[in-house]
Write a protein that holds these residues in place. Structure first.
Motif, PDB file in Angstrom:
ATOM      1  N   ASP A  80       0.832  -1.209   0.000  1.00 50.61           N
ATOM      2  CA  ASP A  80       0.000   0.000   0.000  1.00 50.61           C
ATOM      3  C   ASP A  80       0.866   1.258   0.000  1.00 50.61           C
ATOM      4  N   VAL A  81       1.924   1.228   0.819  1.00 49.89           N
ATOM      5  CA  VAL A  81       2.824   2.380   0.896  1.00 49.89           C
ATOM      6  C   VAL A  81       3.529   2.588  -0.441  1.00 49.89           C
ATOM      7  N   ALA A  82       3.987   1.493  -1.039  1.00 53.36           N
ATOM      8  CA  ALA A  82       4.673   1.586  -2.334  1.00 53.36           C
ATOM      9  C   ALA A  82       3.754   2.171  -3.402  1.00 53.36           C
ATOM     10  N   GLY A  83       2.464   1.835  -3.317  1.00 51.40           N
ATOM     11  CA  GLY A  83       1.507   2.358  -4.287  1.00 51.40           C
ATOM     12  C   GLY A  83       1.373   3.864  -4.256  1.00 51.40           C
ATOM     13  N   HIS A  84       1.716   4.471  -3.116  1.00 52.10           N
ATOM     14  CA  HIS A  84       1.661   5.926  -2.975  1.00 52.10           C
ATOM     15  C   HIS A  84       3.016   6.592  -3.266  1.00 52.10           C
ATOM     16  N   ARG A  85       3.995   5.755  -3.664  1.00 46.25           N
ATOM     17  CA  ARG A  85       5.335   6.264  -4.012  1.00 46.25           C
ATOM     18  C   ARG A  85       5.964   7.062  -2.866  1.00 46.25           C
ATOM     19  N   PHE A  86       5.847   6.527  -1.663  1.00 39.36           N
ATOM     20  CA  PHE A  86       6.473   7.172  -0.509  1.00 39.36           C
ATOM     21  C   PHE A  86       7.976   7.267  -0.736  1.00 39.36           C
ATOM     22  N   ALA A  87       8.554   8.439  -0.452  1.00 35.21           N
ATOM     23  CA  ALA A  87       9.956   8.685  -0.795  1.00 35.21           C
ATOM     24  C   ALA A  87      10.828   9.000   0.420  1.00 35.21           C
ATOM     25  N   GLY A  88      10.360   8.668   1.628  1.00 38.35           N
ATOM     26  CA  GLY A  88      11.161   8.936   2.813  1.00 38.35           C
ATOM     27  C   GLY A  88      11.872   7.689   3.316  1.00 38.35           C
ATOM     28  N   VAL A  89      12.074   7.631   4.632  1.00 42.91           N
ATOM     29  CA  VAL A  89      12.705   6.474   5.277  1.00 42.91           C
ATOM     30  C   VAL A  89      11.604   5.580   5.839  1.00 42.91           C
ATOM     31  N   TYR A  90      11.614   4.332   5.436  1.00 43.30           N
ATOM     32  CA  TYR A  90      10.606   3.367   5.861  1.00 43.30           C
ATOM     33  C   TYR A  90      11.258   2.362   6.796  1.00 43.30           C
ATOM     34  N   VAL A  91      10.847   2.367   8.065  1.00 36.13           N
ATOM     35  CA  VAL A  91      11.419   1.453   9.058  1.00 36.13           C
ATOM     36  C   VAL A  91      10.532   0.216   9.140  1.00 36.13           C
ATOM     37  N   GLU A  92      11.004  -0.886   8.576  1.00 34.06           N
ATOM     38  CA  GLU A  92      10.279  -2.156   8.601  1.00 34.06           C
ATOM     39  C   GLU A  92      10.631  -2.854   9.914  1.00 34.06           C
ATOM     40  N   ALA A  93       9.811  -2.589  10.943  1.00 33.52           N
ATOM     41  CA  ALA A  93      10.136  -3.036  12.307  1.00 33.52           C
ATOM     42  C   ALA A  93       9.295  -4.217  12.757  1.00 33.52           C
ATOM     43  N   ASN A  94       8.706  -4.944  11.821  1.00 34.73           N
ATOM     44  CA  ASN A  94       7.858  -6.070  12.183  1.00 34.73           C
ATOM     45  C   ASN A  94       8.675  -7.334  12.429  1.00 34.73           C
ATOM     46  N   ALA A  95       8.072  -8.274  13.138  1.00 29.74           N
ATOM     47  CA  ALA A  95       8.744  -9.545  13.449  1.00 29.74           C
ATOM     48  C   ALA A  95       8.585 -10.499  12.274  1.00 29.74           C
ATOM     49  N   ILE A  96       9.320 -10.224  11.209  1.00 32.73           N
ATOM     50  CA  ILE A  96       9.267 -11.057  10.005  1.00 32.73           C
ATOM     51  C   ILE A  96      10.671 -11.539   9.670  1.00 32.73           C
ATOM     52  N   ASN A  97      10.752 -12.585   8.849  1.00 29.53           N
ATOM     53  CA  ASN A  97      12.063 -13.147   8.570  1.00 29.53           C
ATOM     54  C   ASN A  97      12.827 -12.286   7.561  1.00 29.53           C
ATOM     55  N   PRO A  98      14.158 -12.410   7.542  1.00 26.26           N
ATOM     56  CA  PRO A  98      14.991 -11.529   6.705  1.00 26.26           C
ATOM     57  C   PRO A  98      14.645 -11.543   5.230  1.00 26.26           C
ATOM     58  N   VAL A  99      14.217 -12.698   4.705  1.00 22.28           N
ATOM     59  CA  VAL A  99      13.860 -12.765   3.283  1.00 22.28           C
ATOM     60  C   VAL A  99      12.675 -11.851   2.980  1.00 22.28           C
ATOM     61  N   ARG A 100      11.684 -11.856   3.863  1.00 22.59           N
ATOM     62  CA  ARG A 100      10.526 -10.976   3.662  1.00 22.59           C
ATOM     63  C   ARG A 100      10.929  -9.508   3.793  1.00 22.59           C
ATOM     64  N   THR A 101      11.818  -9.211   4.730  1.00 23.06           N
ATOM     65  CA  THR A 101      12.284  -7.831   4.886  1.00 23.06           C
ATOM     66  C   THR A 101      12.974  -7.349   3.621  1.00 23.06           C
ATOM     67  N   GLN A 102      13.819  -8.192   3.053  1.00 20.61           N
ATOM     68  CA  GLN A 102      14.515  -7.839   1.813  1.00 20.61           C
ATOM     69  C   GLN A 102      13.537  -7.684   0.656  1.00 20.61           C
ATOM     70  N   ARG A 103      12.487  -8.501   0.668  1.00 18.96           N
ATOM     71  CA  ARG A 103      11.463  -8.401  -0.371  1.00 18.96           C
ATOM     72  C   ARG A 103      10.734  -7.061  -0.264  1.00 18.96           C
ATOM     73  N   ILE A 104      10.458  -6.640   0.962  1.00 13.35           N
ATOM     74  CA  ILE A 104       9.799  -5.347   1.181  1.00 13.35           C
ATOM     75  C   ILE A 104      10.712  -4.206   0.747  1.00 13.35           C
ATOM     76  N   ALA A 105      12.005  -4.332   1.031  1.00 14.11           N
ATOM     77  CA  ALA A 105      12.963  -3.297   0.612  1.00 14.11           C
ATOM     78  C   ALA A 105      12.962  -3.155  -0.903  1.00 14.11           C
ATOM     79  N   ALA A 106      12.911  -4.285  -1.603  1.00 14.67           N
ATOM     80  CA  ALA A 106      12.883  -4.252  -3.071  1.00 14.67           C
ATOM     81  C   ALA A 106      11.570  -3.661  -3.572  1.00 14.67           C
ATOM     82  N   LEU A 107      10.494  -3.964  -2.866  1.00 17.03           N
ATOM     83  CA  LEU A 107       9.174  -3.464  -3.246  1.00 17.03           C
ATOM     84  C   LEU A 107       9.100  -1.941  -3.170  1.00 17.03           C
ATOM     85  N   LEU A 108       9.727  -1.363  -2.152  1.00 13.19           N
ATOM     86  CA  LEU A 108       9.659   0.077  -1.925  1.00 13.19           C
ATOM     87  C   LEU A 108      10.725   0.864  -2.691  1.00 13.19           C
TER      88      LEU A 108
END
Length: 279
Positions: A80-108
């Motif tokens: 949802d955030v990526a859809g709005h083209r957010f251009a700041g610093v996004y802190v992915e602070a959820n309890a998820i595994n590193p692969v998902r975190t890296q996937r989110i980084a690529a998404l944004l």
């Protein structure tokens, strides 16, 4: 950045308390009230967070966005955030595994800069001082350190590689949360045979044994709806590393028996053990 505006997604018990600490060094801390419960609204008001009507407004106004939500929702929220083209610093602070975190980084990318985060400890209220572990580009982690300077949230930077903070969080969670589950099973067996007090006495002779804290079983039951998905994430991380995930998946399955006890602060040890015994 000087006095940034911060957006929190979403103000749960941890998120709202962390956001309140961020408010110490922020121009404002925003949260989006659309689709949130009355409990979320009350919590956000109690911590002095500023409501906005739409996610788009929160993203347009925020320099830093902190995502703290149930693990299963992390990627949908990031999408949802990526859809709005957010251009700041996004802190992915959820309890998820590193692969998902890296996937989110690529998404944004390339619009936002993603900082991997992992909170270890209880929400920062009542003298509790959790640590927010960070990993990511130095230019992005530095503003997060400044944001929480002189607050109850301590920060620790693990390096520039996205995924390190998530790995540390899940490594700790896999032990801590599974240990609490094992306490419930051990006390359950002992109580069935009338030796639960003797078990506690034995455990009390050992240093820092979770078995000496059976009263925590009820709290574990109330938090099972959140802890189970975290252990599933940790199991995925173990599998990705070529290590056996079965113990954590079994613990998550055990926690699922308590899903209907969600956030029940009135639950007793007896109640929790009775629920655990139900198929």
């Amino acid at each position: 950045m000087d006095q940034p505006t911060v957006g929190i997604l979403h103000p749960g018990s941890m998120g709202a308390a962390v956001a309140a600490c961020a408010a110490t060094n922020a121009a404002a801390v925003l949260w989006c009230e659309t689709g949130r419960s009355t409990a979320s609204a009350a919590r956000a008001a109690r911590f002095g967070l500023t409501p906005v009507a739409e996610l788009a407004e929160l993203l347009d106004r925020s320099d830093i966005v902190i995502s703290l939500c149930p693990p299963a929702a992390a990627e949908d929220l990031a999408r949802d955030v990526a859809g709005h083209r957010f251009a700041g610093v996004y802190v992915e602070a959820n309890a998820i595994n590193p692969v998902r975190t890296q996937r989110i980084a690529a998404l944004l990318a390339p619009d936002a800069t993603v900082v991997d985060g992992g909170v270890v400890g209880s929400p920062p209220v009542g003298r509790k001082t959790p640590t927010l572990y960070l990993s990511g580009p130095a230019a992005a982690t530095a503003p997060i350190e400044a944001l929480f300077a002189d607050t109850a949230v301590q920060t620790s930077v693990l390096g520039t590689e996205v995924g390190k903070a998530s790995a540390l969080k899940l490594s700790y969670a896999s032990f801590q949360k599974t240990s609490r589950v094992l306490v419930a099973l051990a006390v359950g067996i002992a109580r069935e045979h009338g030796v639960d007090q003797e078990l506690i006495e034995v455990a009390s002779k050992r240093t820092d044994s979770y078995l000496s804290e059976p009263q925590y079983v009820a709290k574990t039951a109330a938090r099972a709806w959140r802890w189970g998905p975290e252990l599933e994430e940790a199991a995925d991380a173990l599998a990705a590393a070529g290590l056996p995930p079965e113990m954590l998946r079994a613990a998550a399955s055990t926690l699922a028996r308590w899903n209907d006890a969600k956030d029940n602060s009135e639950l007793t040890l007896t109640d929790a053990l009775e629920r655990l015994a139900q198929p």
